[in-house]
Design a protein around this motif. Structure first.
Motif, PDB file in Angstrom:
ATOM      1  N   THR A 194       0.824  -1.214   0.000  1.00  0.00           N
ATOM      2  CA  THR A 194       0.000   0.000   0.000  1.00  0.00           C
ATOM      3  C   THR A 194       0.852   1.256   0.000  1.00  0.00           C
ATOM      4  O   THR A 194       2.081   1.193   0.035  1.00  0.00           O
ATOM      5  CB  THR A 194      -0.920   0.026   1.235  1.00  0.00           C
ATOM      6  OG1 THR A 194      -0.102   0.016   2.413  1.00  0.00           O
ATOM      7  CG2 THR A 194      -1.848  -1.168   1.259  1.00  0.00           C
ATOM      8  N   GLU A 245      -4.614   4.564  -1.405  1.00  0.00           N
ATOM      9  CA  GLU A 245      -5.387   4.855  -0.199  1.00  0.00           C
ATOM     10  C   GLU A 245      -6.165   6.153  -0.383  1.00  0.00           C
ATOM     11  O   GLU A 245      -5.692   7.086  -1.035  1.00  0.00           O
ATOM     12  CB  GLU A 245      -4.462   4.963   1.015  1.00  0.00           C
ATOM     13  CG  GLU A 245      -3.692   3.686   1.311  1.00  0.00           C
ATOM     14  CD  GLU A 245      -2.659   3.873   2.401  1.00  0.00           C
ATOM     15  OE1 GLU A 245      -2.901   4.683   3.320  1.00  0.00           O
ATOM     16  OE2 GLU A 245      -1.597   3.217   2.348  1.00  0.00           O
ATOM     17  N   LEU A 273      -8.108   1.661  -0.880  1.00  0.00           N
ATOM     18  CA  LEU A 273      -8.420   1.251   0.482  1.00  0.00           C
ATOM     19  C   LEU A 273      -8.608   2.478   1.358  1.00  0.00           C
ATOM     20  O   LEU A 273      -8.056   3.541   1.085  1.00  0.00           O
ATOM     21  CB  LEU A 273      -7.292   0.388   1.048  1.00  0.00           C
ATOM     22  CG  LEU A 273      -6.922  -0.876   0.269  1.00  0.00           C
ATOM     23  CD1 LEU A 273      -5.787  -1.606   0.974  1.00  0.00           C
ATOM     24  CD2 LEU A 273      -8.130  -1.785   0.074  1.00  0.00           C
ATOM     25  N   ASN A 295     -12.665  -2.959   2.763  1.00  0.00           N
ATOM     26  CA  ASN A 295     -11.220  -3.124   2.584  1.00  0.00           C
ATOM     27  C   ASN A 295     -10.847  -4.586   2.365  1.00  0.00           C
ATOM     28  O   ASN A 295     -10.107  -4.926   1.438  1.00  0.00           O
ATOM     29  CB  ASN A 295     -10.466  -2.585   3.794  1.00  0.00           C
ATOM     30  CG  ASN A 295     -10.190  -1.098   3.721  1.00  0.00           C
ATOM     31  OD1 ASN A 295     -10.563  -0.422   2.752  1.00  0.00           O
ATOM     32  ND2 ASN A 295      -9.563  -0.559   4.744  1.00  0.00           N
ATOM     33  N   THR A 298     -12.048  -5.958  -0.959  1.00  0.00           N
ATOM     34  CA  THR A 298     -11.245  -5.402  -2.056  1.00  0.00           C
ATOM     35  C   THR A 298      -9.884  -6.084  -2.137  1.00  0.00           C
ATOM     36  O   THR A 298      -9.408  -6.456  -3.214  1.00  0.00           O
ATOM     37  CB  THR A 298     -11.059  -3.886  -1.848  1.00  0.00           C
ATOM     38  OG1 THR A 298     -12.341  -3.246  -1.841  1.00  0.00           O
ATOM     39  CG2 THR A 298     -10.211  -3.280  -2.968  1.00  0.00           C
TER      40      THR A 298
END
Length: 304
Positions: A194, A245, A273, A295, A298
């Motif tokens: 991420t 994000e 996310l 989240n 996904t």
């Protein structure tokens, strides 16, 4: 410059004088910082208290600076609830000022033991502030916040206790549901890449290896070496998807994707996310439970 001077004068004035008594008999007022905390306090208090959140959807708490309006809300609150652990790093001075004028404040990070908090590998005496991504932590925080709210506002003790018990049951069901969803993904595919290092608690609780481009705080920029190192990691481990994000600019993740592609490999952006902020309050992702469910769905679907 004028705004900065005015803000400083406002803080000075708040410290110099005690808040005036309320003229009207209003509801018990709680001012909160992040959207996760706002959602939690609203769940516990229902319609019997007034909750004012100073951060909205998509707001990065690491970089957030208080406005004059925020200071006004904080100074008129009966109680202030924030995350702590330096998540709201630029608000530390404001919280200190609130304490000086006698405002009661609660840092949720103080509710957790050392064993429940993840230490930073990069900074000594620093802790990962993203404590809400452990459902177990959130349950502990909920239990202790019920007690704290009941003490600060005993008139609504029964409300906090009833709503709290219902919410704790919902959190237990959520964890069971998400463990079933995560089980759809083979262990070797449980690698989450991420924008910044916000998901370590999630990784620990659900068995994911978590890699963030930026550090615990988004104030730390990812460099070229970070992008190269993680792109090599993605290739070696055959990671299918990486994630942006909602509260962090997506350019670094896009740069990571480009780096992987420049080496003759492919990785897709698996979706957005919610990390440091919830979604739109009118949608399911605007609530903690809905956000967490979204989240996980996904992540699992993109990495399958």
């Amino acid at each position: 410059m004028k705004k900065i001077i005015a803000f400083a004068l406002l803080l000075t004035g708040l410290v110099a004088c005690k808040p005036s008594k309320k003229i009207e008999n209003t509801k018990f007022t709680v001012v909160t910082t992040t959207t996760m905390i706002t959602d939690l306090v609203k769940v516990l208090g229902g319609n019997d208290i007034e909750v004012k959140g100073i951060m909205g959807a998509g707001v990065d708490p690491h970089l957030y600076k208080a406005s004059e309006g925020d200071v006004s809300k904080l100074s008129s609150a009966d109680l202030i609830v924030y995350n702590g652990l330096h998540l709201e790093g630029k608000l530390v001075d404001v919280f200190e000022k609130m304490n000086q004028i006698g405002k009661q404040t609660i840092a949720l990070g103080d509710f957790l033991s050392h064993d429940e908090i993840i230490n930073s590998e990069m900074f000594a005496n620093s802790h990962d502030p993203h404590i809400w991504f452990s459902i177990d932590n959130w349950k502990t925080i909920t239990e202790k916040l019920i007690v704290a709210l009941s003490k600060a506002n005993p008139e609504n003790k029964a409300v906090y206790q009833k709503n709290g018990l219902d919410y704790l049951a919902a959190l237990s069901l959520l964890k069971t549901e998400l463990k079933t969803k995560v089980a759809e993904l083979p262990k070797e595919k449980r690698i989450l890449v991420t924008a910044h290092d916000a998901f370590s608690y999630f990784g620990k609780e659900f068995g994911f290896q978590v890699v963030g481009l930026q550090g615990l705080s988004t104030a730390t920029e990812a460099g070229v070496r970070d992008v190269q190192r993680i792109s090599d990691f993605i290739i070696v481990n055959k990671v299918k998807a990486i994630f942006v994000e909602s509260s962090v600019p997506k350019r670094t993740v896009e740069a990571l994707q480009a780096s992987v592609e420049s080496k003759g490999h492919e990785v897709k952006i698996g979706g957005q996310l919610f990390s440091d902020a919830l979604g739109n309050p009118t949608e399911e992702t605007g609530k903690y439970i809905g956000m967490y469910r979204y989240n996980v769905n996904t992540i699992v679907e993109a990495l399958k």
